[in-house]
Design an enzyme around this catalytic site. Sequence first.
Site, mmCIF file in Angstrom:
data_model
loop_
_atom_site.group_PDB
_atom_site.id
_atom_site.type_symbol
_atom_site.label_atom_id
_atom_site.label_comp_id
_atom_site.label_asym_id
_atom_site.label_seq_id
_atom_site.Cartn_x
_atom_site.Cartn_y
_atom_site.Cartn_z
ATOM 1 N N LEU A 64 10.538 0.426 3.322
ATOM 2 C CA LEU A 64 9.469 0.578 4.310
ATOM 3 C C LEU A 64 8.252 1.263 3.690
ATOM 4 O O LEU A 64 8.358 1.878 2.624
ATOM 5 C CB LEU A 64 10.012 1.394 5.487
ATOM 6 N N PRO A 65 7.088 1.198 4.351
ATOM 7 C CA PRO A 65 5.868 1.730 3.716
ATOM 8 C C PRO A 65 5.913 3.233 3.415
ATOM 9 O O PRO A 65 5.566 3.647 2.316
ATOM 10 C CB PRO A 65 4.775 1.411 4.740
ATOM 11 N N LYS A 170 10.313 9.129 -9.487
ATOM 12 C CA LYS A 170 9.308 8.106 -9.165
ATOM 13 C C LYS A 170 7.897 8.709 -9.084
ATOM 14 O O LYS A 170 6.950 8.199 -9.676
ATOM 15 C CB LYS A 170 9.699 7.457 -7.822
ATOM 16 N N LYS A 245 -1.422 6.656 -2.487
ATOM 17 C CA LYS A 245 -0.295 7.175 -1.705
ATOM 18 C C LYS A 245 0.657 7.983 -2.611
ATOM 19 O O LYS A 245 1.060 9.098 -2.275
ATOM 20 C CB LYS A 245 0.472 5.997 -1.084
HETATM 21 P P1 NAD Z 1 4.805 -3.767 2.584
HETATM 22 O O1 NAD Z 1 3.785 -3.102 3.423
HETATM 23 O O2 NAD Z 1 4.501 -5.094 1.959
HETATM 24 O O3 NAD Z 1 6.152 -3.979 3.450
HETATM 25 C C1 NAD Z 1 6.657 -3.066 4.369
HETATM 26 C C2 NAD Z 1 7.416 -3.860 5.444
HETATM 27 O O4 NAD Z 1 7.978 -2.920 6.362
HETATM 28 C C3 NAD Z 1 6.522 -4.802 6.245
HETATM 29 O O5 NAD Z 1 7.088 -6.098 6.260
HETATM 30 C C4 NAD Z 1 6.505 -4.162 7.639
HETATM 31 O O6 NAD Z 1 6.413 -5.127 8.692
HETATM 32 C C5 NAD Z 1 7.844 -3.464 7.655
HETATM 33 N N1 NAD Z 1 7.917 -2.399 8.646
HETATM 34 C C6 NAD Z 1 7.051 -1.379 8.849
HETATM 35 N N2 NAD Z 1 7.487 -0.595 9.856
HETATM 36 C C7 NAD Z 1 8.669 -1.118 10.266
HETATM 37 C C8 NAD Z 1 9.603 -0.755 11.260
HETATM 38 N N3 NAD Z 1 9.411 0.303 12.058
HETATM 39 N N4 NAD Z 1 10.691 -1.537 11.414
HETATM 40 C C9 NAD Z 1 10.893 -2.611 10.618
HETATM 41 N N5 NAD Z 1 10.041 -3.005 9.660
HETATM 42 C C10 NAD Z 1 8.936 -2.267 9.499
HETATM 43 O O7 NAD Z 1 5.235 -2.702 1.485
HETATM 44 P P2 NAD Z 1 5.902 -2.987 0.051
HETATM 45 O O8 NAD Z 1 4.850 -3.323 -0.946
HETATM 46 O O9 NAD Z 1 7.071 -3.919 0.259
HETATM 47 O O10 NAD Z 1 6.427 -1.514 -0.312
HETATM 48 C C11 NAD Z 1 7.556 -0.940 0.297
HETATM 49 C C12 NAD Z 1 7.804 0.413 -0.350
HETATM 50 O O11 NAD Z 1 8.024 0.233 -1.754
HETATM 51 C C13 NAD Z 1 6.639 1.394 -0.223
HETATM 52 O O12 NAD Z 1 7.142 2.674 0.005
HETATM 53 C C14 NAD Z 1 5.929 1.286 -1.575
HETATM 54 O O13 NAD Z 1 5.250 2.488 -1.919
HETATM 55 C C15 NAD Z 1 7.107 1.038 -2.490
HETATM 56 N N6 NAD Z 1 6.772 0.324 -3.742
HETATM 57 C C16 NAD Z 1 5.923 -0.749 -3.725
HETATM 58 C C17 NAD Z 1 5.627 -1.411 -4.914
HETATM 59 C C18 NAD Z 1 4.691 -2.599 -4.940
HETATM 60 O O14 NAD Z 1 4.289 -2.997 -6.037
HETATM 61 N N7 NAD Z 1 4.371 -3.186 -3.795
HETATM 62 C C19 NAD Z 1 6.211 -0.964 -6.113
HETATM 63 C C20 NAD Z 1 7.106 0.100 -6.088
HETATM 64 C C21 NAD Z 1 7.371 0.730 -4.884
#
Ligand code: NAD
Length: 296
Positions: A64-65, A170, A245
């Site tokens: 999740l975000p 991380k 973030k």
């Molecule tokens: P994203 O925003 O693409 O996806 C998050 C998902 O969570 C979305 O599909 C959203 O609809 C869902 N969501 C939000 N609230 C919700 C709830 N209450 N119930 C159910 N679903 C819910 O984010 P991401 O890029 O997939 O990143 C996810 C995590 O991984 C973050 O913490 C980010 O910092 C971390 N991360 C991301 C990357 C990257 O390159 N994107 C790399 C490493 C780590």
Amino acid sequence: MKIGFIGLGNMGAPMAHNLLKAGHTVNVFDLNAEALKALAEAGAKTAASPKAAVTDVECVITMLPAAAHVRSVLTADDGVLAGIAKGVTIIDSSTIDPASVKAFAELAARNGNAFVDAPVSGGTGGAAAGTLTFMVGGSASAYEQVKPVLSAMGKNIVHCGDTGTGQVAKICNNLVLGITMAGVAEAMSLGAALGIDPKVLGGIINTSTGRCWSSDTYNPFPGVIETAPSTRGYTGGFGTDLMLKDLGLATDAARLARQPVYLGALAQQLYQAMSVKGAGRLDFSAVIKLYRTEES
Ligand code: NAD
């Protein structure tokens, strides 16, 4: 295994795909109906709530975000803790602060569940290829238990120590990354302004003591590294807002630990300046735009 997976965004969707490919049964939930539909087409079972997704599973994964989303998915009336059986482990792969991890682990323990932090590095490319690095915080036995599941989505599964230390690893790595990228951007911009060919300068740095991932793989100066986001208009890659973030998590954790992060705090302001200029979605190497007037 039967797995409940919540959060099918840029990272979660390809991770859930890889669990399906490895032969697991995956129950999925996301607020986004399109994301659910795409996973259903790949063979996942969709659920109407986090609670419904985790009833009758052997393991739960959240992606999740931020911490607020993890808290609500865990503790809502139709949340994970309301539906999960005792003894089932919750793996949170979101990037969140170590203090929240500890609070969530306590909530889970009161419910009879282990909570393991397992944030990732490797980005969306690593998520799709199943080559992520997982930084795991939790007991040795919890680590052994989650390792086979994480192996379907990643190549390096590292036990960092007790609960919360996965997030510590991380955010410290990304603290270095945010700082080195700004440093390379500064040096490359100065070199170009003083008249050296950026490719020559990049080559020198990359065979000298200034070499780092930000210079030899992701060089922010356009044209120095053909495969870097800088050479394709700073698209794709790791977004400025995500770096902002992560630096916020590092500076918050540092405040709680009463530990100075001089360079991290400055780097945070640089990415914040980019974000308020509307560049939050560009790759974080676009921070070089703060140093250069002409754009290529
Ligand atoms: P994203 O925003 O693409 O996806 C998050 C998902 O969570 C979305 O599909 C959203 O609809 C869902 N969501 C939000 N609230 C919700 C709830 N209450 N119930 C159910 N679903 C819910 O984010 P991401 O890029 O997939 O990143 C996810 C995590 O991984 C973050 O913490 C980010 O910092 C971390 N991360 C991301 C990357 C990257 O390159 N994107 C790399 C490493 C780590």
